[in-house]
Design a protein around this motif. Structure first.
Motif, PDB file in Angstrom:
ATOM      1  N   MET A 145      -0.275   8.626 -10.367  1.00 43.71           N
ATOM      2  CA  MET A 145      -0.562   7.655  -9.304  1.00 43.71           C
ATOM      3  C   MET A 145      -1.157   8.343  -8.073  1.00 43.71           C
ATOM      4  O   MET A 145      -1.502   7.694  -7.090  1.00 43.71           O
ATOM      5  CB  MET A 145       0.722   6.916  -8.908  1.00 43.71           C
ATOM      6  N   GLN A 146      -1.245   9.680  -8.132  1.00 41.57           N
ATOM      7  CA  GLN A 146      -1.802  10.496  -7.048  1.00 41.57           C
ATOM      8  C   GLN A 146      -1.196  10.136  -5.680  1.00 41.57           C
ATOM      9  O   GLN A 146      -1.906   9.801  -4.734  1.00 41.57           O
ATOM     10  CB  GLN A 146      -3.326  10.383  -7.053  1.00 41.57           C
ATOM     11  N   PRO A 157      -1.824   3.698 -12.982  1.00 41.89           N
ATOM     12  CA  PRO A 157      -3.185   3.747 -12.449  1.00 41.89           C
ATOM     13  C   PRO A 157      -4.051   2.544 -12.855  1.00 41.89           C
ATOM     14  O   PRO A 157      -4.862   2.063 -12.069  1.00 41.89           O
ATOM     15  CB  PRO A 157      -3.741   5.054 -13.034  1.00 41.89           C
ATOM     16  N   THR A 184       2.317   2.501  -3.294  1.00 40.94           N
ATOM     17  CA  THR A 184       1.404   3.217  -4.201  1.00 40.94           C
ATOM     18  C   THR A 184       1.259   4.680  -3.802  1.00 40.94           C
ATOM     19  O   THR A 184       0.813   5.502  -4.595  1.00 40.94           O
ATOM     20  CB  THR A 184      -0.003   2.574  -4.234  1.00 40.94           C
ATOM     21  N   LEU A 237      -3.504   0.651  -9.481  1.00 40.46           N
ATOM     22  CA  LEU A 237      -4.664   1.201  -8.766  1.00 40.46           C
ATOM     23  C   LEU A 237      -5.990   0.650  -9.279  1.00 40.46           C
ATOM     24  O   LEU A 237      -7.052   0.967  -8.741  1.00 40.46           O
ATOM     25  CB  LEU A 237      -4.668   2.738  -8.882  1.00 40.46           C
ATOM     26  N   LYS A 238      -5.906  -0.160 -10.355  1.00 39.66           N
ATOM     27  CA  LYS A 238      -7.092  -0.816 -10.937  1.00 39.66           C
ATOM     28  C   LYS A 238      -8.141   0.185 -11.424  1.00 39.66           C
ATOM     29  O   LYS A 238      -9.348  -0.038 -11.312  1.00 39.66           O
ATOM     30  CB  LYS A 238      -7.742  -1.799  -9.936  1.00 39.66           C
ATOM     31  N   LYS A 239      -7.673   1.327 -11.941  1.00 40.85           N
ATOM     32  CA  LYS A 239      -8.611   2.310 -12.494  1.00 40.85           C
ATOM     33  C   LYS A 239      -9.045   1.866 -13.893  1.00 40.85           C
ATOM     34  O   LYS A 239      -8.297   1.188 -14.605  1.00 40.85           O
ATOM     35  CB  LYS A 239      -7.936   3.682 -12.581  1.00 40.85           C
ATOM     36  N   LYS A 296       0.839  -1.207   0.000  1.00 39.22           N
ATOM     37  CA  LYS A 296       0.000   0.000   0.000  1.00 39.22           C
ATOM     38  C   LYS A 296       0.874   1.258   0.000  1.00 39.22           C
ATOM     39  O   LYS A 296       0.632   2.211  -0.743  1.00 39.22           O
ATOM     40  CB  LYS A 296      -0.907  -0.035   1.248  1.00 39.22           C
TER      41      LYS A 296
END
Length: 247
Positions: free
Chosen positions: A157-158, A106, A81, A110-112, A78
């Motif tokens: 990736m924010q 992402p 990320t 991040l699974k966007k 985690k």
């Protein structure tokens, strides 16, 4: 009073018998812009690589948002990320366009959705002034343009913290200013927490609210740019800065 986002505690790193980092202690508060300076070989890049766990620390602890992240595999995943990194040599995928470079993390990590990843990527490519080049591959871009895409890629990736490892050191002098301007804008507008290893002292003075001077694997001096860069107390810091701020 701003809350602590990252606490580095008694961190050490050795490669075999060679100790690179020795008992490193410092804290980063939310929204801080911390510049890490010092001579080549002082351990600055190794420190960043330990902070984002590209290297495993030999000792000490990393506390992120109040939790130690070194003792749990799920926390490490985690954490990775949430801590972005911009490298000296861009680290872009050569076979992908600028847009795809910024979408892949992402989507995969991040699974966007493709649509959401594209929207985020376009936003950050625009932020770094690279909208006209979204369909260009790295080899079609200058070094400065590649580094701006690399910054957009990391931002896509924010992350909560963005690490920069001497982001201008591989650039021709005329391209350095463009990248530094992008970083200045980010520092001013985004509220993002940034840790920047740099040899650009004027940039550090203009942008940082905290400066860390390292030498031989230890932190020699830390404080505001005014104190560390213009009024250093330690003789090692004074000697190092002489060539940058020779009045």
């Amino acid at each position: 009073m701003s809350e602590s986002i990252l606490r580095i505690s008694h961190l050490s790193k050795s490669f075999g018998d060679n100790q690179i980092l020795k008992d490193i202690d410092f804290e980063v508060k939310k929204g801080d812009i911390t510049c890490i300076i010092g001579p080549s070989g002082s351990g600055k890049s190794t420190l960043l690589r330990c902070i984002n766990l590209l290297e495993t620390p030999s000792g000490g602890d990393i506390v992120f948002n109040g939790e130690s992240i070194l003792n749990s595999k799920s926390k490490i995943t985690k954490y990775r990320t949430l801590v972005g990194m911009v490298f000296q040599n861009f680290n872009l995928f050569a076979n992908m366009t600028a847009l795809k470079n910024c979408m892949i993390g992402p989507q995969k990590v991040l699974k966007k959705s493709k649509k959401e990843a594209e929207k985020t990527a376009l936003h950050y490519l625009d932020k770094v002034g690279m909208t006209p080049y979204i369909n260009a591959k790295p080899k079609q871009l200058s070094g400065g343009q590649q580094q701006r895409v690399a910054i957009a890629k990391a931002l896509s990736m924010q992350p909560e913290i963005l690490l920069f490892d001497e982001p201008t050191s591989a650039l021709d002098p005329q391209m350095v200013g463009d990248v530094l301007d992008v970083m200045k804008d980010l520092a001013k507008d985004s509220g993002l927490t940034m840790l920047i290893v740099t040899h650009e002292m004027k940039f550090a003075e203009d942008v940082a609210n905290n400066v860390v001077f390292m030498n031989s694997g230890v932190i020699i001096e830390e404080g505001s740019p005014e104190n560390v860069l213009r009024n250093p107390k330690n003789p090692e810091t004074k000697e190092f800065l002489k060539r940058f701020f020779d009045e």
